[in-house]
Design an enzyme around this catalytic site. Structure first.
Site, short mmCIF file in Angstrom:
data_model
loop_
_atom_site.label_atom_id
_atom_site.label_comp_id
_atom_site.label_asym_id
_atom_site.label_seq_id
_atom_site.Cartn_x
_atom_site.Cartn_y
_atom_site.Cartn_z
N SER A 39 43.53 36.49 46.37
CA SER A 39 43.60 38.11 46.51
C SER A 39 43.87 38.14 48.11
O SER A 39 44.76 38.04 48.33
CB SER A 39 42.13 38.64 46.23
OG SER A 39 42.14 40.09 46.24
N ASP A 153 43.96 39.94 39.90
CA ASP A 153 43.34 39.50 41.02
C ASP A 153 42.94 37.92 40.87
O ASP A 153 42.41 37.63 39.81
CB ASP A 153 42.09 40.22 41.45
CG ASP A 153 41.69 40.00 42.78
OD1 ASP A 153 41.13 38.84 43.04
OD2 ASP A 153 41.70 40.93 43.74
#
Length: 309
Positions: A39, A153
């Protein structure tokens, strides 16, 4: 000079603290020889590996709350509320078109394949595209369509991607955990009242539009709304995964950044968060040196024989 294998966790805007950690590592003449990021960790790690972290830092420090809002290209979709194109167009201006395999430091970027229910690790290919996949927070960013996959993510499956890091002999394994439960003690940089009022005025039409399309009734005694529940659930999942990962790999140094330091999109706190990263590394490095000294002293201490009779 000591080699460092650096692992950068997921954690939204708190990832700016990772800049401070990297600056402290360089100030002490450590050499970062490999990076693994999930991320926001993929963004910070990517810019550093490309030699562009200082340019990114100077740009992000110019943003206030209103500027951050202007980077958000909202869309009303069942899959998310942000397209992400506007933000990544700005990042491309700094980074350019770079492939991961061309970077000066080996970099691994973690994302989640929603359809096949597995982790996807980018070690080659377009850097910005890999970053875009890795930061696609569920319900916030639209997933990235890539080679027939729907990528989200990296923190969903691997918030602290220790499993992807490349090691060299006798290096130090350093983790920056952006989701620590420790209490935040950093200095809060105030935001001017006029800027806050402009932000609230700008965002109000969006709130009304969202409410008209997906109304959510919140009772007077109900503490959390729809996004609160989703975000807190995601945070809880990451916390449990992070605990298991750290227990399994046992890194040499864990830099703890409090979850209270910033919300997921509070990138206007850049200066505050970078300083927090520096302070957190100093604290973690001090603990590491003390524990190492204790181990050395214990190893050198002669064994005492006791007569138990």
């Amino acid at each position: 000079m000591k080699n460092i294998a650096l692992v950068l966790s997921s954690g939204g805007a708190r990832g700016l603290a990772q800049i401070g950690v990297i600056e402290e590592l360089e100030r002490r003449n450590f050499k970062i020889t490999s990076i693994s990021g999930s991320s926001i960790g993929s963004v910070i790690g990517g810019f550093y590996a490309a030699g562009k972290l200082n340019e990114y830092k100077e740009w992000i420090k110019t943003l206030d709350k209103l500027d951050v809002f202007k980077l958000m290209d909202f869309t009303i979709s069942k899959s998310g509320v942000l397209k992400g194109d506007r933000l990544f167009n700005e990042l491309q201006k700094i980074l350019g078109d770079i492939r991961i395999e061309e970077l000066r430091i080996p970099l691994a970027i973690s994302a989640t394949d929603l359809i096949n229910k597995q982790e996807v690790v980018f070690k080659s290919g377009n850097l910005l595209q890999a970053m875009r996949a890795s930061v696609s927070v569920p319900t916030l960013f639209l997933p990235l369509e890539f080679e027939g996959k729907e990528l989200l993510d990296g923190g969903i499956i691997n918030p602290i991607p220790l499993s992807n890091i490349e090691r060299t002999g006798n290096d130090l394994l350093v983790v920056v955990n952006l989701n620590s439960r420790k209490k935040y003690s950093g200095k809060v940089v105030p935001i001017s009242k006029s800027r806050l009022e402009r932000f609230d005025k700008l965002i109000e039409p969006l709130r009304q539009r969202w409410q008209s399309i997906r109304p959510v009734q919140v009772a007077d005694n109900q503490k959390f709304g729809y996004f609160d529940i989703m975000n807190r659930s995601f945070d809880l999942m990451q916390d449990k995964l992070s605990d298991c990962i750290l227990d399994k790999y046992k890194p040499d140094i864990v830099v703890e950044i409090s979850r209270e330091a910033a919300g997921i999109l509070e990138f206007y706190k850049a200066e505050e968060l970078i300083n927090d990263g520096k302070n957190a590394f100093r604290e973690a490095f001090s603990l590491y040196k003390k524990s190492k000294l204790l181990l050395e002293n214990t190893a050198n201490k002669p064994t005492e024989l006791f007569d138990l009779q």
